[in-house]
Design a protein around this motif. Structure first.
Motif, short mmCIF file in Angstrom:
data_model
loop_
_atom_site.label_atom_id
_atom_site.label_comp_id
_atom_site.label_asym_id
_atom_site.label_seq_id
_atom_site.Cartn_x
_atom_site.Cartn_y
_atom_site.Cartn_z
N VAL A 93 -67.84 -4.08 -14.34
CA VAL A 93 -67.88 -4.98 -15.47
C VAL A 93 -69.24 -5.24 -15.61
N ILE A 94 -69.54 -4.86 -16.88
CA ILE A 94 -71.02 -5.47 -17.26
C ILE A 94 -71.16 -6.32 -18.34
N ARG A 147 -69.42 -14.22 -8.75
CA ARG A 147 -68.12 -14.68 -8.27
C ARG A 147 -67.13 -14.95 -9.50
N THR A 148 -67.45 -14.53 -10.59
CA THR A 148 -66.49 -14.54 -11.69
C THR A 148 -66.18 -13.05 -11.92
N GLY A 149 -66.56 -12.07 -11.34
CA GLY A 149 -66.17 -10.78 -11.34
C GLY A 149 -66.99 -9.60 -12.14
N ILE A 150 -68.22 -10.25 -12.29
CA ILE A 150 -69.35 -9.29 -13.23
C ILE A 150 -70.02 -8.63 -12.09
N ASP A 151 -70.25 -7.38 -12.68
CA ASP A 151 -71.23 -6.33 -11.58
C ASP A 151 -72.49 -6.35 -12.30
N GLY A 160 -64.21 -0.54 -22.72
CA GLY A 160 -63.60 -1.78 -22.90
C GLY A 160 -64.54 -2.73 -23.29
N SER A 161 -63.88 -3.72 -24.26
CA SER A 161 -64.61 -4.98 -24.47
C SER A 161 -63.75 -6.12 -24.55
N ASN A 170 -67.04 -4.52 -20.91
CA ASN A 170 -68.11 -5.15 -21.30
C ASN A 170 -67.54 -6.60 -21.74
N ILE A 171 -68.04 -7.81 -20.90
CA ILE A 171 -67.84 -9.02 -21.22
C ILE A 171 -68.82 -9.68 -22.17
#
Length: 534
Positions: free
Chosen positions: A41-42, A108-112, A285-286, A348-349
Protein backbone atom coordinates in the motif's frame (compact mmCIF):
# COMPACT_ATOMS: atom_id res chain seq x y z
CA UNK A 1 29.09 13.74 -11.26
CA UNK A 2 25.97 15.78 -12.00
CA UNK A 3 25.25 17.00 -15.51
CA UNK A 4 25.23 20.79 -15.67
CA UNK A 5 22.13 22.63 -16.85
CA UNK A 6 23.90 23.88 -19.97
CA UNK A 7 25.26 20.44 -20.86
CA UNK A 8 21.87 18.87 -20.27
CA UNK A 9 20.13 21.42 -22.48
CA UNK A 10 22.63 20.88 -25.27
CA UNK A 11 22.24 17.11 -25.03
CA UNK A 12 18.49 17.36 -25.25
CA UNK A 13 18.56 19.76 -28.18
CA UNK A 14 20.78 17.36 -30.10
CA UNK A 15 18.33 14.54 -29.35
CA UNK A 16 15.26 16.20 -30.91
CA UNK A 17 13.50 13.81 -33.31
CA UNK A 18 13.58 14.32 -37.02
CA UNK A 19 10.80 13.40 -39.40
CA UNK A 20 10.98 9.68 -40.07
CA UNK A 21 12.77 8.94 -36.78
CA UNK A 22 12.29 5.44 -35.43
CA UNK A 23 10.20 4.92 -32.32
CA UNK A 24 12.35 2.80 -30.01
CA UNK A 25 10.13 3.24 -26.96
CA UNK A 26 6.78 1.81 -28.04
CA UNK A 27 5.90 -1.61 -26.59
CA UNK A 28 9.32 -2.12 -25.07
CA UNK A 29 9.22 -5.65 -23.57
CA UNK A 30 10.26 -4.25 -20.18
CA UNK A 31 6.81 -2.61 -19.92
CA UNK A 32 5.25 -6.02 -19.33
CA UNK A 33 7.53 -6.99 -16.46
CA UNK A 34 6.13 -7.08 -12.89
CA UNK A 35 6.10 -3.88 -10.86
CA UNK A 36 6.49 -5.66 -7.54
CA UNK A 37 7.09 -9.13 -6.15
CA UNK A 38 4.81 -8.46 -3.17
CA UNK A 39 1.65 -6.50 -2.42
CA UNK A 40 2.06 -3.06 -0.89
CA UNK A 41 0.00 0.00 0.00
CA UNK A 42 1.61 3.23 -1.19
CA UNK A 43 0.14 6.57 -0.14
CA UNK A 44 0.53 9.90 -1.88
CA UNK A 45 2.30 12.14 0.63
CA UNK A 46 2.20 15.92 0.47
CA UNK A 47 5.87 16.26 1.27
CA UNK A 48 5.78 19.74 2.76
CA UNK A 49 2.70 19.16 4.96
CA UNK A 50 4.59 18.11 8.06
CA UNK A 51 5.01 19.76 11.43
CA UNK A 52 8.36 20.23 13.15
CA UNK A 53 10.12 23.01 14.98
CA UNK A 54 10.41 26.03 12.72
CA UNK A 55 8.12 24.50 10.07
CA UNK A 56 4.39 25.13 10.43
CA UNK A 57 1.55 23.44 8.62
CA UNK A 58 0.16 25.46 5.75
CA UNK A 59 -2.71 27.82 6.57
CA UNK A 60 -5.41 25.59 5.05
CA UNK A 61 -4.72 22.85 7.60
CA UNK A 62 -3.34 24.88 10.49
CA UNK A 63 -5.36 23.95 13.60
CA UNK A 64 -5.00 27.55 14.72
CA UNK A 65 -7.70 28.38 12.15
CA UNK A 66 -10.06 25.52 13.10
CA UNK A 67 -12.18 27.44 15.58
CA UNK A 68 -14.79 29.96 14.49
CA UNK A 69 -13.61 32.33 17.22
CA UNK A 70 -10.37 33.64 18.59
CA UNK A 71 -8.37 33.74 15.36
CA UNK A 72 -8.02 35.98 12.31
CA UNK A 73 -10.34 33.80 10.17
CA UNK A 74 -13.39 34.17 12.46
CA UNK A 75 -15.21 36.16 9.75
CA UNK A 76 -15.20 32.96 7.65
CA UNK A 77 -16.30 30.76 10.54
CA UNK A 78 -12.75 29.42 10.68
CA UNK A 79 -10.60 28.75 7.62
CA UNK A 80 -10.13 25.02 8.17
CA UNK A 81 -12.46 22.12 8.89
CA UNK A 82 -9.61 19.76 9.77
CA UNK A 83 -8.07 19.58 13.23
CA UNK A 84 -4.67 18.03 12.57
CA UNK A 85 -3.48 16.01 15.56
CA UNK A 86 0.24 16.03 14.81
CA UNK A 87 0.51 19.79 15.22
CA UNK A 88 0.64 20.00 19.03
CA UNK A 89 2.80 16.89 19.47
CA UNK A 90 5.41 17.78 16.82
CA UNK A 91 5.70 21.56 17.08
CA UNK A 92 8.89 21.23 19.16
CA UNK A 93 10.17 18.11 17.35
CA UNK A 94 13.22 17.96 15.13
CA UNK A 95 12.74 17.07 11.47
CA UNK A 96 14.13 13.58 12.09
CA UNK A 97 11.70 13.04 14.97
CA UNK A 98 8.82 14.27 12.83
CA UNK A 99 9.49 11.96 9.89
CA UNK A 100 9.88 9.01 12.24
CA UNK A 101 6.49 9.80 13.75
CA UNK A 102 4.92 10.07 10.28
CA UNK A 103 6.29 6.68 9.18
CA UNK A 104 5.24 4.88 12.35
CA UNK A 105 1.78 6.45 12.24
CA UNK A 106 1.39 5.48 8.58
CA UNK A 107 2.44 1.89 9.29
CA UNK A 108 -0.22 1.76 12.01
CA UNK A 109 -2.88 2.67 9.45
CA UNK A 110 -1.76 -0.04 7.00
CA UNK A 111 0.45 2.06 4.71
CA UNK A 112 3.77 0.58 3.52
CA UNK A 113 5.34 3.58 1.81
CA UNK A 114 5.02 7.09 0.41
CA UNK A 115 5.18 8.50 -3.09
CA UNK A 116 6.22 12.09 -2.47
CA UNK A 117 4.45 14.98 -4.18
CA UNK A 118 7.38 16.44 -6.14
CA UNK A 119 6.87 19.66 -8.10
CA UNK A 120 9.47 21.99 -9.51
CA UNK A 121 10.90 24.70 -7.30
CA UNK A 122 10.03 23.50 -3.79
CA UNK A 123 13.53 22.56 -2.64
CA UNK A 124 12.57 22.31 1.06
CA UNK A 125 10.90 19.04 0.00
CA UNK A 126 14.33 17.61 -0.81
CA UNK A 127 15.48 18.21 2.77
CA UNK A 128 12.36 16.46 4.09
CA UNK A 129 12.73 13.50 1.71
CA UNK A 130 16.37 13.07 2.69
CA UNK A 131 15.30 12.98 6.33
CA UNK A 132 12.73 10.24 5.65
CA UNK A 133 15.33 8.05 3.95
CA UNK A 134 17.98 8.79 6.56
CA UNK A 135 15.73 7.96 9.52
CA UNK A 136 14.17 4.89 7.88
CA UNK A 137 17.69 3.57 7.28
CA UNK A 138 19.04 4.41 10.73
CA UNK A 139 15.99 3.11 12.60
CA UNK A 140 15.40 0.14 10.27
CA UNK A 141 11.78 1.19 9.71
CA UNK A 142 10.19 -1.05 7.03
CA UNK A 143 8.98 1.69 4.72
CA UNK A 144 9.34 2.41 1.00
CA UNK A 145 9.74 5.71 -0.86
CA UNK A 146 9.61 7.14 -4.33
CA UNK A 147 8.82 10.41 -6.10
CA UNK A 148 5.65 11.60 -7.77
CA UNK A 149 6.63 14.06 -10.50
CA UNK A 150 3.82 16.59 -10.18
CA UNK A 151 2.48 19.10 -12.71
CA UNK A 152 5.83 20.49 -13.89
CA UNK A 153 5.05 23.76 -15.66
CA UNK A 154 6.84 26.66 -17.28
CA UNK A 155 10.10 26.72 -19.22
CA UNK A 156 11.18 24.05 -21.69
CA UNK A 157 11.46 20.29 -21.40
CA UNK A 158 15.23 20.57 -21.29
CA UNK A 159 15.17 23.10 -18.47
CA UNK A 160 12.63 21.13 -16.45
CA UNK A 161 14.58 17.90 -16.82
CA UNK A 162 17.80 19.64 -15.85
CA UNK A 163 16.19 21.13 -12.72
CA UNK A 164 14.65 17.82 -11.66
CA UNK A 165 17.81 15.84 -12.45
CA UNK A 166 20.04 18.03 -10.30
CA UNK A 167 17.74 17.61 -7.30
CA UNK A 168 16.98 13.90 -7.78
CA UNK A 169 20.64 12.99 -8.29
CA UNK A 170 21.45 14.71 -5.02
CA UNK A 171 18.75 12.77 -3.13
CA UNK A 172 19.72 9.43 -4.69
CA UNK A 173 23.40 9.95 -3.97
CA UNK A 174 22.74 11.13 -0.43
CA UNK A 175 20.43 8.21 0.47
CA UNK A 176 22.33 5.65 -1.55
CA UNK A 177 21.08 4.32 -4.84
CA UNK A 178 21.07 0.78 -3.48
CA UNK A 179 19.15 1.78 -0.39
CA UNK A 180 16.48 -0.88 0.23
CA UNK A 181 13.93 1.82 1.07
CA UNK A 182 13.57 2.88 -2.57
CA UNK A 183 10.47 1.44 -4.25
CA UNK A 184 11.86 -0.61 -7.12
CA UNK A 185 10.68 -3.30 -9.50
CA UNK A 186 12.13 -6.82 -9.15
CA UNK A 187 14.42 -6.07 -12.12
CA UNK A 188 15.74 -2.91 -10.43
CA UNK A 189 13.83 -0.05 -12.09
CA UNK A 190 12.92 2.85 -9.82
CA UNK A 191 9.14 3.12 -9.66
CA UNK A 192 8.22 6.76 -10.32
CA UNK A 193 4.68 8.13 -10.08
CA UNK A 194 3.29 10.93 -12.21
CA UNK A 195 0.57 13.44 -11.31
CA UNK A 196 -0.23 15.44 -14.43
CA UNK A 197 3.37 14.54 -15.15
CA UNK A 198 2.92 14.73 -18.91
CA UNK A 199 3.63 18.44 -18.56
CA UNK A 200 7.30 17.56 -18.36
CA UNK A 201 7.41 17.06 -22.13
CA UNK A 202 7.56 19.50 -25.01
CA UNK A 203 4.65 18.19 -27.09
CA UNK A 204 4.40 19.60 -30.62
CA UNK A 205 1.05 21.05 -31.61
CA UNK A 206 1.07 18.88 -34.75
CA UNK A 207 1.96 15.27 -33.96
CA UNK A 208 2.46 13.67 -37.37
CA UNK A 209 5.16 11.12 -36.60
CA UNK A 210 4.43 10.40 -32.93
CA UNK A 211 1.59 10.50 -30.42
CA UNK A 212 1.49 12.70 -27.32
CA UNK A 213 2.29 9.63 -25.23
CA UNK A 214 5.53 9.11 -27.13
CA UNK A 215 6.79 12.60 -26.31
CA UNK A 216 5.90 12.12 -22.64
CA UNK A 217 7.64 8.74 -22.51
CA UNK A 218 10.68 10.21 -24.23
CA UNK A 219 10.87 13.02 -21.67
CA UNK A 220 10.83 10.53 -18.80
CA UNK A 221 13.44 8.38 -20.53
CA UNK A 222 15.63 11.47 -20.76
CA UNK A 223 15.05 12.27 -17.10
CA UNK A 224 15.89 8.67 -16.13
CA UNK A 225 19.08 8.85 -18.17
CA UNK A 226 20.00 12.14 -16.52
CA UNK A 227 19.72 10.57 -13.06
CA UNK A 228 21.50 7.38 -14.20
CA UNK A 229 18.46 5.20 -13.52
CA UNK A 230 15.86 3.15 -15.30
CA UNK A 231 12.29 4.22 -14.48
CA UNK A 232 9.02 2.34 -14.27
CA UNK A 233 6.65 5.28 -14.59
CA UNK A 234 3.07 5.02 -13.33
CA UNK A 235 0.94 7.33 -15.43
CA UNK A 236 -1.88 9.21 -13.64
CA UNK A 237 -5.48 9.37 -14.82
CA UNK A 238 -7.91 11.94 -13.45
CA UNK A 239 -10.42 12.08 -16.26
CA UNK A 240 -12.84 9.91 -18.17
CA UNK A 241 -9.99 8.94 -20.47
CA UNK A 242 -10.86 7.88 -24.01
CA UNK A 243 -10.06 4.40 -25.27
CA UNK A 244 -7.68 5.84 -27.85
CA UNK A 245 -5.72 7.97 -25.38
CA UNK A 246 -5.54 5.11 -22.90
CA UNK A 247 -4.21 2.80 -25.63
CA UNK A 248 -1.61 5.39 -26.58
CA UNK A 249 -0.29 5.65 -23.04
CA UNK A 250 -0.25 1.88 -22.56
CA UNK A 251 2.04 1.80 -25.62
CA UNK A 252 4.70 3.54 -23.55
CA UNK A 253 4.03 3.09 -19.83
CA UNK A 254 4.00 -0.06 -17.68
CA UNK A 255 1.23 0.99 -15.31
CA UNK A 256 -1.42 3.56 -14.48
CA UNK A 257 -3.01 4.90 -11.34
CA UNK A 258 -6.31 6.71 -10.92
CA UNK A 259 -6.66 9.87 -8.85
CA UNK A 260 -9.93 10.98 -7.21
CA UNK A 261 -12.48 9.48 -9.59
CA UNK A 262 -15.32 8.07 -7.44
CA UNK A 263 -16.66 4.54 -7.71
CA UNK A 264 -19.74 3.69 -9.75
CA UNK A 265 -21.02 0.90 -11.95
CA UNK A 266 -19.18 2.70 -14.75
CA UNK A 267 -16.01 3.27 -12.74
CA UNK A 268 -13.19 4.20 -15.09
CA UNK A 269 -10.90 1.71 -13.37
CA UNK A 270 -12.84 -1.17 -14.90
CA UNK A 271 -11.92 -0.06 -18.41
CA UNK A 272 -8.33 0.65 -17.41
CA UNK A 273 -7.91 -2.73 -15.72
CA UNK A 274 -9.32 -4.59 -18.73
CA UNK A 275 -7.08 -2.71 -21.16
CA UNK A 276 -4.07 -3.31 -18.92
CA UNK A 277 -4.72 -7.06 -18.94
CA UNK A 278 -4.96 -7.12 -22.73
CA UNK A 279 -1.72 -5.19 -23.07
CA UNK A 280 0.18 -7.06 -20.34
CA UNK A 281 0.48 -3.90 -18.27
CA UNK A 282 0.03 -3.50 -14.51
CA UNK A 283 -3.18 -2.13 -13.06
CA UNK A 284 -2.67 -0.50 -9.68
CA UNK A 285 -5.69 0.11 -7.48
CA UNK A 286 -6.53 3.48 -5.96
CA UNK A 287 -8.80 4.51 -3.11
CA UNK A 288 -9.73 7.81 -1.49
CA UNK A 289 -11.76 8.16 1.66
CA UNK A 290 -13.28 11.62 1.35
CA UNK A 291 -13.06 14.85 -0.61
CA UNK A 292 -14.01 18.17 0.91
CA UNK A 293 -11.62 21.07 0.75
CA UNK A 294 -10.64 23.10 3.76
CA UNK A 295 -8.70 25.23 1.34
CA UNK A 296 -10.69 28.19 0.10
CA UNK A 297 -10.68 28.79 -3.64
CA UNK A 298 -11.49 31.74 -5.83
CA UNK A 299 -15.02 31.35 -7.12
CA UNK A 300 -15.27 29.24 -10.26
CA UNK A 301 -11.66 28.09 -10.17
CA UNK A 302 -9.04 25.92 -8.48
CA UNK A 303 -6.98 29.01 -7.62
CA UNK A 304 -6.26 28.62 -3.93
CA UNK A 305 -5.95 31.33 -1.32
CA UNK A 306 -2.68 30.10 0.17
CA UNK A 307 -2.62 32.68 2.95
CA UNK A 308 -5.38 32.97 5.52
CA UNK A 309 -5.27 36.76 5.23
CA UNK A 310 -6.04 36.58 1.50
CA UNK A 311 -9.04 34.32 2.11
CA UNK A 312 -10.33 36.68 4.79
CA UNK A 313 -9.92 39.62 2.43
CA UNK A 314 -11.93 37.81 -0.27
CA UNK A 315 -14.74 37.14 2.22
CA UNK A 316 -17.49 34.55 2.10
CA UNK A 317 -18.85 36.11 -1.09
CA UNK A 318 -15.57 35.56 -2.95
CA UNK A 319 -14.72 31.98 -2.03
CA UNK A 320 -15.92 28.42 -2.46
CA UNK A 321 -14.97 24.89 -1.47
CA UNK A 322 -14.86 21.77 -3.70
CA UNK A 323 -16.59 18.50 -2.91
CA UNK A 324 -17.10 14.94 -4.08
CA UNK A 325 -19.92 12.96 -2.50
CA UNK A 326 -18.34 9.72 -1.31
CA UNK A 327 -21.33 8.11 0.39
CA UNK A 328 -19.69 8.08 3.84
CA UNK A 329 -17.56 4.91 3.67
CA UNK A 330 -19.11 3.56 0.46
CA UNK A 331 -16.66 4.97 -2.08
CA UNK A 332 -13.61 3.92 -0.06
CA UNK A 333 -14.93 0.40 0.44
CA UNK A 334 -15.90 -0.12 -3.19
CA UNK A 335 -12.58 1.14 -4.52
CA UNK A 336 -10.68 -1.19 -2.19
CA UNK A 337 -12.93 -4.10 -3.11
CA UNK A 338 -12.33 -3.42 -6.79
CA UNK A 339 -8.55 -3.35 -6.32
CA UNK A 340 -8.77 -6.67 -4.48
CA UNK A 341 -10.95 -8.20 -7.19
CA UNK A 342 -8.27 -7.25 -9.73
CA UNK A 343 -5.52 -8.61 -7.48
CA UNK A 344 -3.64 -5.34 -7.99
CA UNK A 345 -0.03 -5.54 -6.74
CA UNK A 346 -0.15 -1.96 -5.43
CA UNK A 347 -3.01 -0.11 -3.79
CA UNK A 348 -2.55 3.67 -3.89
CA UNK A 349 -4.08 5.65 -1.03
CA UNK A 350 -5.15 9.19 -1.82
CA UNK A 351 -3.80 10.53 0.44
CA UNK A 352 -1.75 10.21 3.60
CA UNK A 353 -1.79 13.87 4.60
CA UNK A 354 -3.50 16.17 2.12
CA UNK A 355 -5.64 17.59 4.90
CA UNK A 356 -6.62 20.65 2.83
CA UNK A 357 -8.46 18.38 0.36
CA UNK A 358 -9.96 16.22 3.09
CA UNK A 359 -8.88 12.80 1.78
CA UNK A 360 -6.27 12.20 4.50
CA UNK A 361 -5.73 9.03 6.50
CA UNK A 362 -3.23 10.72 8.82
CA UNK A 363 -4.56 11.35 12.35
CA UNK A 364 -7.11 14.15 12.51
CA UNK A 365 -9.99 14.82 14.92
CA UNK A 366 -12.79 14.21 12.39
CA UNK A 367 -11.57 11.19 10.42
CA UNK A 368 -10.03 9.68 13.57
CA UNK A 369 -9.38 5.99 12.81
CA UNK A 370 -12.52 5.17 10.81
CA UNK A 371 -11.03 4.87 7.33
CA UNK A 372 -7.75 3.46 8.64
CA UNK A 373 -9.61 0.55 10.23
CA UNK A 374 -11.23 -0.22 6.88
CA UNK A 375 -7.87 -0.15 5.11
CA UNK A 376 -6.36 -2.52 7.68
CA UNK A 377 -9.26 -4.96 7.24
CA UNK A 378 -9.20 -4.93 3.44
CA UNK A 379 -5.42 -5.12 3.32
CA UNK A 380 -5.50 -8.41 5.20
CA UNK A 381 -8.15 -9.79 2.84
CA UNK A 382 -6.09 -8.66 -0.17
CA UNK A 383 -3.03 -10.42 1.19
CA UNK A 384 -5.14 -13.48 2.04
CA UNK A 385 -4.42 -13.12 5.74
CA UNK A 386 -6.80 -13.14 8.71
CA UNK A 387 -8.51 -9.73 8.64
CA UNK A 388 -9.47 -9.96 12.32
CA UNK A 389 -6.48 -11.45 14.16
CA UNK A 390 -6.90 -12.70 17.70
CA UNK A 391 -10.26 -11.74 19.19
CA UNK A 392 -10.40 -8.35 17.48
CA UNK A 393 -13.84 -7.09 16.42
CA UNK A 394 -14.75 -3.49 15.59
CA UNK A 395 -17.72 -1.22 14.93
CA UNK A 396 -17.12 2.02 12.99
CA UNK A 397 -19.54 4.95 12.72
CA UNK A 398 -19.57 7.27 9.69
CA UNK A 399 -21.77 10.35 9.29
CA UNK A 400 -21.94 13.98 8.21
CA UNK A 401 -22.47 16.62 10.86
CA UNK A 402 -25.67 17.76 9.13
CA UNK A 403 -27.94 16.77 6.25
CA UNK A 404 -27.03 18.02 2.80
CA UNK A 405 -30.13 20.24 2.61
CA UNK A 406 -29.51 22.04 5.94
CA UNK A 407 -28.33 25.61 5.38
CA UNK A 408 -25.43 26.71 7.55
CA UNK A 409 -25.75 30.08 9.28
CA UNK A 410 -24.09 32.52 9.55
CA UNK A 411 -21.02 31.09 7.74
CA UNK A 412 -22.50 29.57 4.59
CA UNK A 413 -19.59 29.11 2.18
CA UNK A 414 -20.68 27.61 -1.18
CA UNK A 415 -19.76 23.98 -1.82
CA UNK A 416 -19.25 23.08 -5.47
CA UNK A 417 -19.35 19.47 -6.65
CA UNK A 418 -16.91 18.40 -9.33
CA UNK A 419 -16.17 15.17 -11.16
CA UNK A 420 -19.17 13.24 -12.43
CA UNK A 421 -21.63 12.77 -9.57
CA UNK A 422 -21.91 9.03 -9.05
CA UNK A 423 -23.16 9.09 -5.45
CA UNK A 424 -26.05 11.51 -4.71
CA UNK A 425 -25.57 13.97 -1.89
CA UNK A 426 -28.81 12.71 -0.31
CA UNK A 427 -27.20 9.27 0.05
CA UNK A 428 -25.01 10.82 2.73
CA UNK A 429 -28.00 11.78 4.89
CA UNK A 430 -27.47 8.63 6.92
CA UNK A 431 -25.73 7.25 9.95
CA UNK A 432 -23.66 4.32 8.74
CA UNK A 433 -22.12 1.70 10.99
CA UNK A 434 -19.65 -0.79 9.54
CA UNK A 435 -19.21 -3.88 11.69
CA UNK A 436 -16.15 -6.10 11.37
CA UNK A 437 -17.08 -9.29 13.22
CA UNK A 438 -15.79 -12.80 13.61
CA UNK A 439 -19.28 -14.18 14.27
CA UNK A 440 -22.86 -12.92 13.72
CA UNK A 441 -24.27 -10.53 16.31
CA UNK A 442 -27.02 -8.01 17.02
CA UNK A 443 -26.34 -4.36 16.26
CA UNK A 444 -28.24 -1.67 18.17
CA UNK A 445 -27.93 1.66 16.37
CA UNK A 446 -29.75 4.50 18.11
CA UNK A 447 -32.17 1.91 19.48
CA UNK A 448 -32.76 0.22 16.11
CA UNK A 449 -31.95 -3.50 16.12
CA UNK A 450 -30.25 -5.30 13.23
CA UNK A 451 -28.94 -8.83 12.83
CA UNK A 452 -25.48 -8.55 11.25
CA UNK A 453 -23.40 -11.34 9.76
CA UNK A 454 -19.75 -12.13 10.33
CA UNK A 455 -17.21 -10.22 8.26
CA UNK A 456 -17.85 -6.69 7.01
CA UNK A 457 -21.44 -5.43 7.10
CA UNK A 458 -22.53 -1.83 6.49
CA UNK A 459 -25.80 -0.81 8.17
CA UNK A 460 -27.57 2.54 7.74
CA UNK A 461 -30.37 4.50 9.31
CA UNK A 462 -31.56 8.01 8.34
CA UNK A 463 -29.56 10.88 9.77
CA UNK A 464 -31.20 12.73 12.62
CA UNK A 465 -29.98 15.44 15.01
CA UNK A 466 -28.48 14.38 18.30
CA UNK A 467 -26.17 11.77 19.74
CA UNK A 468 -25.29 8.43 18.17
CA UNK A 469 -25.11 5.24 20.18
CA UNK A 470 -23.78 1.92 18.91
CA UNK A 471 -23.86 -1.38 20.74
CA UNK A 472 -23.07 -4.87 19.47
CA UNK A 473 -24.45 -7.82 21.44
CA UNK A 474 -23.83 -11.52 21.21
CA UNK A 475 -25.31 -14.30 23.33
CA UNK A 476 -26.91 -11.77 25.62
CA UNK A 477 -23.68 -9.87 26.28
CA UNK A 478 -22.47 -6.51 25.01
CA UNK A 479 -19.20 -6.98 23.11
CA UNK A 480 -18.74 -3.52 21.52
CA UNK A 481 -19.89 -0.03 22.47
CA UNK A 482 -19.38 3.26 20.70
CA UNK A 483 -20.68 6.76 21.45
CA UNK A 484 -18.99 9.26 19.10
CA UNK A 485 -18.12 12.53 20.86
CA UNK A 486 -19.47 14.43 17.87
CA UNK A 487 -23.24 14.73 17.32
CA UNK A 488 -25.41 15.58 14.32
CA UNK A 489 -27.12 18.97 14.13
CA UNK A 490 -30.08 20.47 12.29
CA UNK A 491 -28.57 23.95 12.66
CA UNK A 492 -24.97 23.99 11.41
CA UNK A 493 -23.20 27.25 12.08
CA UNK A 494 -20.72 26.82 9.20
CA UNK A 495 -20.28 24.84 6.02
CA UNK A 496 -18.57 21.54 6.82
CA UNK A 497 -19.04 18.45 4.62
CA UNK A 498 -16.10 16.45 5.98
CA UNK A 499 -17.07 12.89 6.90
CA UNK A 500 -16.89 12.15 10.60
CA UNK A 501 -15.63 8.65 11.39
CA UNK A 502 -14.59 6.83 14.55
CA UNK A 503 -14.37 3.22 15.72
CA UNK A 504 -14.96 1.35 18.94
CA UNK A 505 -11.21 0.66 18.94
CA UNK A 506 -10.17 4.30 18.71
CA UNK A 507 -8.65 4.64 22.18
CA UNK A 508 -6.21 1.80 21.45
CA UNK A 509 -5.46 3.16 17.97
CA UNK A 510 -4.79 6.62 19.42
CA UNK A 511 -2.54 5.24 22.15
CA UNK A 512 -0.49 3.27 19.61
CA UNK A 513 0.28 6.52 17.74
CA UNK A 514 0.25 9.19 20.47
CA UNK A 515 1.07 7.25 23.63
CA UNK A 516 -0.37 8.95 26.71
CA UNK A 517 -1.25 12.21 24.92
CA UNK A 518 -4.91 12.98 25.69
CA UNK A 519 -7.41 12.43 22.88
CA UNK A 520 -8.50 15.54 20.99
CA UNK A 521 -12.09 15.17 19.82
CA UNK A 522 -14.44 17.07 17.55
CA UNK A 523 -17.58 17.92 19.53
CA UNK A 524 -18.94 21.03 17.84
CA UNK A 525 -22.56 19.91 18.10
CA UNK A 526 -22.39 17.76 21.23
CA UNK A 527 -24.88 19.45 23.55
CA UNK A 528 -23.05 18.14 26.62
CA UNK A 529 -19.69 19.62 25.59
CA UNK A 530 -18.62 22.70 27.53
CA UNK A 531 -17.58 24.57 24.42
CA UNK A 532 -20.63 23.66 22.34
CA UNK A 533 -21.20 26.41 19.78
CA UNK A 534 -24.95 26.02 19.19
Amino acid sequence: MHISRIAMAMMLMMAQPRSGSRDLLKDDPVLSLPLTSYKCVIAHCMTNIIRYKGHKLEDSCDPGYYSSTGNSTASLGGLTQVNVLEDPVLREASLDQAVEWEMRAALRTGIDGFQFYYPLGNTISDTIIRAYLRVATQKKIPFKFTLCISHPSGSTEAQKIAAFATRINSILDDAGRNNDHWLRTPDGRLIVYMWYGENLADIPAAQHDFTEAYYVARAYKRLADAVHEKFACIFSINENISDARLADYLDYFPATWVWTLPYSDQYIGKKIAAASRRRHRTFTGSAFADFYTSKLLQKGSWNMYHQAADAVAAGIGGVERKYIATGLSLNFRKLLEFAISEDAPIINIITWNDYPEGHHLAPEANHNDGFAQLLLYYKQLWKKENPLPGSKEIAIAFFKKYRHDAEPSPYNIPVVAFQQETIPWAAEDSIEVVTLLRQPATLLLNGNSFQVAAGLVATRIPSRPGAITVQVNRNGHSILNLAPPEWITAKPYRTDRLTYAISSDYSRFHEDIFGNTPITSSHEYNHTAENNIN
